[in-house]
Design a protein around this motif. Structure first.
Motif, PDB file in Angstrom:
ATOM      1  N   TYR A  22       0.104 -15.581   3.639  1.00  0.00           N
ATOM      2  CA  TYR A  22       0.758 -14.627   4.608  1.00  0.00           C
ATOM      3  C   TYR A  22       1.989 -13.996   4.151  1.00  0.00           C
ATOM      4  O   TYR A  22       2.120 -12.611   4.293  1.00  0.00           O
ATOM      5  N   GLN A  23       2.900 -14.495   3.545  1.00  0.00           N
ATOM      6  CA  GLN A  23       4.041 -14.275   2.937  1.00  0.00           C
ATOM      7  C   GLN A  23       3.662 -13.097   1.984  1.00  0.00           C
ATOM      8  O   GLN A  23       4.387 -11.938   1.735  1.00  0.00           O
ATOM      9  N   ASP A  24       2.874 -13.171   1.179  1.00  0.00           N
ATOM     10  CA  ASP A  24       2.416 -12.570   0.039  1.00  0.00           C
ATOM     11  C   ASP A  24       1.759 -11.077   0.449  1.00  0.00           C
ATOM     12  O   ASP A  24       2.179 -10.259  -0.037  1.00  0.00           O
ATOM     13  N   ILE A  25       1.128 -11.333   1.559  1.00  0.00           N
ATOM     14  CA  ILE A  25       0.397  -9.984   2.156  1.00  0.00           C
ATOM     15  C   ILE A  25       1.477  -9.135   2.901  1.00  0.00           C
ATOM     16  O   ILE A  25       1.494  -8.013   2.518  1.00  0.00           O
ATOM     17  N   GLN A  26       2.619  -9.753   3.383  1.00  0.00           N
ATOM     18  CA  GLN A  26       3.784  -8.868   3.981  1.00  0.00           C
ATOM     19  C   GLN A  26       4.341  -8.246   2.952  1.00  0.00           C
ATOM     20  O   GLN A  26       4.828  -7.116   2.885  1.00  0.00           O
ATOM     21  N   ALA A  27       4.782  -9.062   1.520  1.00  0.00           N
ATOM     22  CA  ALA A  27       5.338  -8.667   0.508  1.00  0.00           C
ATOM     23  C   ALA A  27       4.686  -7.055   0.022  1.00  0.00           C
ATOM     24  O   ALA A  27       5.265  -6.216  -0.315  1.00  0.00           O
ATOM     25  N   ILE A  28       3.168  -7.496  -0.008  1.00  0.00           N
ATOM     26  CA  ILE A  28       2.500  -6.212  -0.501  1.00  0.00           C
ATOM     27  C   ILE A  28       2.682  -4.950   0.215  1.00  0.00           C
ATOM     28  O   ILE A  28       2.769  -3.972  -0.351  1.00  0.00           O
ATOM     29  N   LEU A  29       2.550  -5.273   1.578  1.00  0.00           N
ATOM     30  CA  LEU A  29       2.609  -4.258   2.667  1.00  0.00           C
ATOM     31  C   LEU A  29       3.984  -3.466   2.437  1.00  0.00           C
ATOM     32  O   LEU A  29       4.268  -2.224   2.755  1.00  0.00           O
ATOM     33  N   LYS A  30       5.110  -4.432   2.182  1.00  0.00           N
ATOM     34  CA  LYS A  30       6.475  -3.777   2.180  1.00  0.00           C
ATOM     35  C   LYS A  30       6.741  -3.002   0.798  1.00  0.00           C
ATOM     36  O   LYS A  30       7.300  -1.994   0.744  1.00  0.00           O
ATOM     37  N   GLU A  31       5.948  -3.498  -0.160  1.00  0.00           N
ATOM     38  CA  GLU A  31       6.080  -2.623  -1.449  1.00  0.00           C
ATOM     39  C   GLU A  31       5.467  -1.385  -1.385  1.00  0.00           C
ATOM     40  O   GLU A  31       5.898  -0.338  -1.669  1.00  0.00           O
ATOM     41  N   THR A  32       4.297  -1.302  -0.573  1.00  0.00           N
ATOM     42  CA  THR A  32       3.495  -0.177  -0.235  1.00  0.00           C
ATOM     43  C   THR A  32       4.179   0.845   0.583  1.00  0.00           C
ATOM     44  O   THR A  32       4.485   1.880   0.493  1.00  0.00           O
ATOM     45  N   GLN A  33       5.179   0.190   1.747  1.00  0.00           N
ATOM     46  CA  GLN A  33       5.981   1.039   2.197  1.00  0.00           C
ATOM     47  C   GLN A  33       6.846   1.924   1.387  1.00  0.00           C
ATOM     48  O   GLN A  33       7.274   2.847   1.514  1.00  0.00           O
ATOM     49  N   ASP A  34       7.542   1.124   0.345  1.00  0.00           N
ATOM     50  CA  ASP A  34       8.694   1.682  -0.147  1.00  0.00           C
ATOM     51  C   ASP A  34       8.027   2.896  -1.158  1.00  0.00           C
ATOM     52  O   ASP A  34       8.544   4.028  -1.613  1.00  0.00           O
ATOM     53  N   LEU A  35       6.739   2.619  -2.067  1.00  0.00           N
ATOM     54  CA  LEU A  35       6.134   3.683  -2.696  1.00  0.00           C
ATOM     55  C   LEU A  35       5.815   4.746  -1.963  1.00  0.00           C
ATOM     56  O   LEU A  35       5.473   5.674  -2.503  1.00  0.00           O
ATOM     57  N   LEU A  36       5.457   4.785  -0.786  1.00  0.00           N
ATOM     58  CA  LEU A  36       4.861   5.905  -0.058  1.00  0.00           C
ATOM     59  C   LEU A  36       5.760   6.303   1.022  1.00  0.00           C
ATOM     60  O   LEU A  36       5.651   7.659   1.642  1.00  0.00           O
ATOM     61  N   ARG A  37       7.117   5.925   1.148  1.00  0.00           N
ATOM     62  CA  ARG A  37       7.986   6.487   1.936  1.00  0.00           C
ATOM     63  C   ARG A  37       8.258   8.008   2.038  1.00  0.00           C
ATOM     64  O   ARG A  37       8.561   8.641   2.992  1.00  0.00           O
ATOM     65  N   LEU A  38       8.280   8.614   0.739  1.00  0.00           N
ATOM     66  CA  LEU A  38       8.457  10.058   0.645  1.00  0.00           C
ATOM     67  C   LEU A  38       7.354  10.890   1.131  1.00  0.00           C
ATOM     68  O   LEU A  38       7.495  12.258   1.492  1.00  0.00           O
ATOM     69  N   ARG A  39       6.100  10.197   1.370  1.00  0.00           N
ATOM     70  CA  ARG A  39       4.895  11.150   1.668  1.00  0.00           C
ATOM     71  C   ARG A  39       4.840  10.493   3.402  1.00  0.00           C
ATOM     72  O   ARG A  39       4.625  11.720   4.119  1.00  0.00           O
ATOM     73  N   PHE A  40       4.794   9.467   3.659  1.00  0.00           N
ATOM     74  CA  PHE A  40       4.817   9.254   5.185  1.00  0.00           C
ATOM     75  C   PHE A  40       5.185   7.965   5.098  1.00  0.00           C
ATOM     76  O   PHE A  40       5.460   7.009   4.442  1.00  0.00           O
ATOM     77  N   THR A  41       5.422   7.393   6.394  1.00  0.00           N
ATOM     78  CA  THR A  41       5.865   6.166   6.654  1.00  0.00           C
ATOM     79  C   THR A  41       4.931   5.155   7.742  1.00  0.00           C
ATOM     80  O   THR A  41       4.276   6.017   8.428  1.00  0.00           O
ATOM     81  N   PHE A  42       5.006   4.291   7.673  1.00  0.00           N
ATOM     82  CA  PHE A  42       4.074   3.044   8.795  1.00  0.00           C
ATOM     83  C   PHE A  42       4.721   1.872   8.878  1.00  0.00           C
ATOM     84  O   PHE A  42       5.737   1.666   8.134  1.00  0.00           O
ATOM     85  N   ARG A  43       4.338   1.318   9.961  1.00  0.00           N
ATOM     86  CA  ARG A  43       4.657  -0.244  10.434  1.00  0.00           C
ATOM     87  C   ARG A  43       3.422  -0.946  10.307  1.00  0.00           C
ATOM     88  O   ARG A  43       2.591  -0.372  10.408  1.00  0.00           O
ATOM     89  N   PHE A  44       3.646  -2.392  10.196  1.00  0.00           N
ATOM     90  CA  PHE A  44       2.208  -3.131   9.958  1.00  0.00           C
ATOM     91  C   PHE A  44       2.514  -4.318  10.872  1.00  0.00           C
ATOM     92  O   PHE A  44       3.774  -4.804  11.231  1.00  0.00           O
TER      93      PHE A  44
END
Length: 231
Positions: A22-44
């Motif tokens: 669960y912690q790893d999946i959260q970390a994956i999504l947080k990194e994904t947020q950072d990489l996409l931030r300039l295009r669009f944002t999301f919450r999970f």
């Protein structure tokens, strides 16, 4: 007498392996947020079996337990077509998740799926489904949700409204808790999972059916009629 082909059991979300995943999946999504931030944002948000602490695994199979997350895109994501949005999320999650040992995301009708495999033993340790959703208020003031749906035969992606049953589920689950029927629901859910041999019927569908039957058996619908029309 026909023997069941499955042997499902519950596993606690406090189990060390589950917590680490669960912690790893959260970390994956947080990194994904950072990489996409300039295009669009999301919450999970985690949804499904983990949120309810009803995670199951089949001791007879090579498939482990599941996680389910909703990826809720913000308004600026509407600048993109559904396919563009889903492709960006799939590719970016894929870039990140492989560093954590997951396979690149698979694209299915409702979700993107990543799997953690034990290749030596040819089994899936666990998997995670990501649904891309948009929550909104309709013209009547109702809270609604749509998700990106992949039509495989036509190879196209569209925003699709959740079915009516989706909106009734929280009310039913609340009623089950208020009436102390969680154990009855949990027992029925495991029974139904063990008897299910149709791979096209997923856990979320089995859970919805379980909730409906529990409510039907113990009087949810009678209560609602009484509340509406009185004695």
């Amino acid at each position: 007498m026909k023997h069941e082909q499955h042997d499902f059991h519950y596993i606690s979300k406090k189990d060390p392996e589950v917590r680490k995943a669960y912690q790893d999946i959260q970390a994956i999504l947080k990194e994904t947020q950072d990489l996409l931030r300039l295009r669009f944002t999301f919450r999970f948000d985690v949804v499904g079996s983990y949120k309810r602490n009803m995670i199951t695994y089949d001791a007879k199979s090579n498939r482990g337990y599941d996680f389910d997350f909703n990826i809720e895109v913000n308004d600026n994501a509407r600048n993109y077509k559904p396919k563009q949005l889903r492709d960006m999320l799939r590719n970016t999650i894929g870039t990140v998740c492989v560093k954590y040992g997951y396979d690149f995301p698979e694209d299915s009708t409702r979700v993107l799926t990543i799997k953690m495999n034990n290749r030596k033993e040819s089994r899936i340790l666990h998997r995670c489904d990501f649904a891309i959703v948009n929550n909104y208020i309709d013209d009547n003031g109702n809270e609604c949700q749509e998700y990106i749906h992949f039509n495989k035969p036509h190879r196209n992606y569209t925003w699709c409204e959740q079915p009516d049953g989706y909106y009734m589920l929280p009310d039913k689950i609340g009623w089950i808790k208020e009436n102390g029927l969680q154990n009855d629901m949990r027992k029925l859910y495991i029974e139904k999972k063990n008897k299910n041999n149709n791979s096209n019927i997923h856990s979320r569908t089995i859970f919805a059916i379980t909730v409906h039957e529990t409510c039907q058996k113990f009087g949810f619908y009678e209560d609602k009629i009484e509340q509406k029309y009185g004695n």
